[in-house]
Write an enzyme that holds these catalytic residues in place. Structure first.
Site, PDB file in Angstrom:
ATOM      1  N   PRO A  96      -2.129   0.439  -3.412  1.00 22.02           N
ATOM      2  CA  PRO A  96      -1.509   1.409  -3.000  1.00 22.02           C
ATOM      3  C   PRO A  96      -0.024   1.579  -3.524  1.00 22.02           C
ATOM      4  O   PRO A  96       0.715   0.427  -3.317  1.00 22.02           O
ATOM      5  CB  PRO A  96      -1.511   1.806  -1.416  1.00 22.02           C
ATOM      6  N   CYS A  97       0.600   2.625  -3.917  1.00 20.11           N
ATOM      7  CA  CYS A  97       1.839   2.367  -4.936  1.00 20.11           C
ATOM      8  C   CYS A  97       2.983   2.846  -3.929  1.00 20.11           C
ATOM      9  O   CYS A  97       4.297   2.927  -4.646  1.00 20.11           O
ATOM     10  CB  CYS A  97       1.602   3.423  -6.102  1.00 20.11           C
TER      11      CYS A  97
END
Length: 386
Positions: A96-97
């Site tokens: 997840p960024c």
């Protein structure tokens, strides 16, 4: 094919990178070409069940595993697919960024890289260490490479290097590979044999927000209008598509390719906003003659890009509209028949977090060619065609 090469997918989401590796040898920009089946995603993991439901609807032979990766042992991931260590040809995924994206920079903990989700990079390394794939592909937002996150990024590269994978990284612009979107993502790729991975050369060229130089020897960037060609024309929009409320009239008056700056003293609209007082995507309209800006996963109500054409409401007022599901699929270079359940906002959340198909295919195709699984001449012909 009689035997498909197994792939382990982490942080799978809606399956953009998964679709890319399964279609690595498909014709570029041919969304109806599923490829030969060289690679198969044997197991896909994510903590988000709705995203995995999307993946199940599109990958019928893939086993799925829902859970927090920090609590899921590598042995369990492999066993779900009937694999053992060193069996996977690839491990792929994009942690997840959120910790590394621009959208969270007003939070002190994210500016200082103290977001707990940043540790998910370490979990990716852990699975590579224990699963021992022949190679891996990791992707993330460009922000991971910024000075703010230097410690995390260098730790990631060092850890993967200590495993012998000789990781190489590069920020790629999706539009340079035939995606009608100016979306930048960083890819980190490594091989178990320690050989250096060479990133694919761009096949398309055009000016972007960072550069006005154009390589005339390459194919021009695919525009939003080209991407939407052939889609059905609808006169009326659903309620959730209409950009209304406080800025409804202002948004409808903004020309294609412009944003809220149109309504400042320097442009031709109303003098409503201060110059550079908002983020660039505020009230942004698509330019039909250029690729789209980045499709965001969770935009605010006034964040574009919105379509360049206005629609009329039931009360006969002109309003801008948000992009429809079939348009978002086209901007991500996904197949038209890709299935995603939920509201328009749910679809945008999943697609905005995904890897554009043609960008992922370009990286996966280059890797499989360099590993010897794809004929180099054929891969080169694909690159030239794209």
């Amino acid at each position: 094919m009689s035997e498909q090469l197994p792939v382990v997918s982490l942080f799978s989401g809606a399956g953009g990178l998964d679709l890319a590796v399964e279609r690595a040898d498909a014709e570029p920009l041919a969304t109806d070409d599923p490829g030969s089946g060289l690679l198969r995603v044997s197991v896909a993991t994510d903590y988000n069940e709705p995203a995995l439901e999307t993946l199940k609807a599109n990958f019928h032979d893939t086993k799925t595993l829902t859970g927090d990766i920090r609590e899921v042992p590598t042995d369990q991931i492999l066993a779900t697919a009937g694999l053992q260590s060193a069996d996977p040809v690839l491990v792929v995924g994009g942690p997840p960024c959120t910790p590394f994206s621009k959208s969270g920079f007003w939070l002190e903990q994210k500016r200082e890289s103290r977001d707990p989700n940043a540790s998910l990079l370490d979990e990716y390394v852990r699975v590579v260490r224990e699963a021992r794939p022949e190679a891996f592909i990791l992707e993330n937002v460009q922000g991971l490479t910024y000075k703010t996150h230097k410690a995390q990024f260098e730790r990631l590269l060092k850890a993967l290097g200590e495993l012998g994978y000789n990781p190489q990284w590069k920020v790629l612009l999706a539009a340079d590979y035939g995606v009608p979107q100016l979306r930048r993502r960083v890819f980190v790729v490594g091989r178990r044999d320690g050989e250096r991975f060479n990133f694919p050369e761009p096949t398309h060229s055009g000016w972007s927000e960072h550069s006005r130089s154009v390589d005339a020897s390459k194919i021009p960037h695919v525009t939003a209008a080209q991407a939407f060609a052939g889609l059905p024309l609808l006169v009326r929009a659903s309620e959730e598509e209409i950009v209304d409320g406080s800025y409804g009239e202002l948004a409808a008056e903004i020309p294609p390719g412009q944003n809220y700056l149109w309504h400042t003293e320097r442009y031709g609209g109303r003098n409503h906003f201060e110059w550079r007082s908002r983020y660039w995507t505020f009230l942004l309209r698509l330019d039909p003659n250029r690729p789209s800006t980045t499709l965001q996963a969770q935009p605010g109500p006034w964040v574009g890009p919105f379509h360049w054409e206005n629609i009329r409401t039931d009360s006969d007022e002109l309003r801008a509209r948000r992009l429809r599901v079939n348009e978002m699929l086209r901007l991500m270079s996904f197949p038209d028949d890709f299935k995603i359940d939920g509201s328009r906002a749910d679809v945008q959340r999943q697609l905005g977090n995904a890897v554009p198909l043609e960008l992922g295919k370009a990286v996966a195709r280059a890797l499989m060619s360099q590993l010897g699984y794809m004929d180099r001449e054929r891969a080169s012909r694909f690159a030239a065609f794209a």
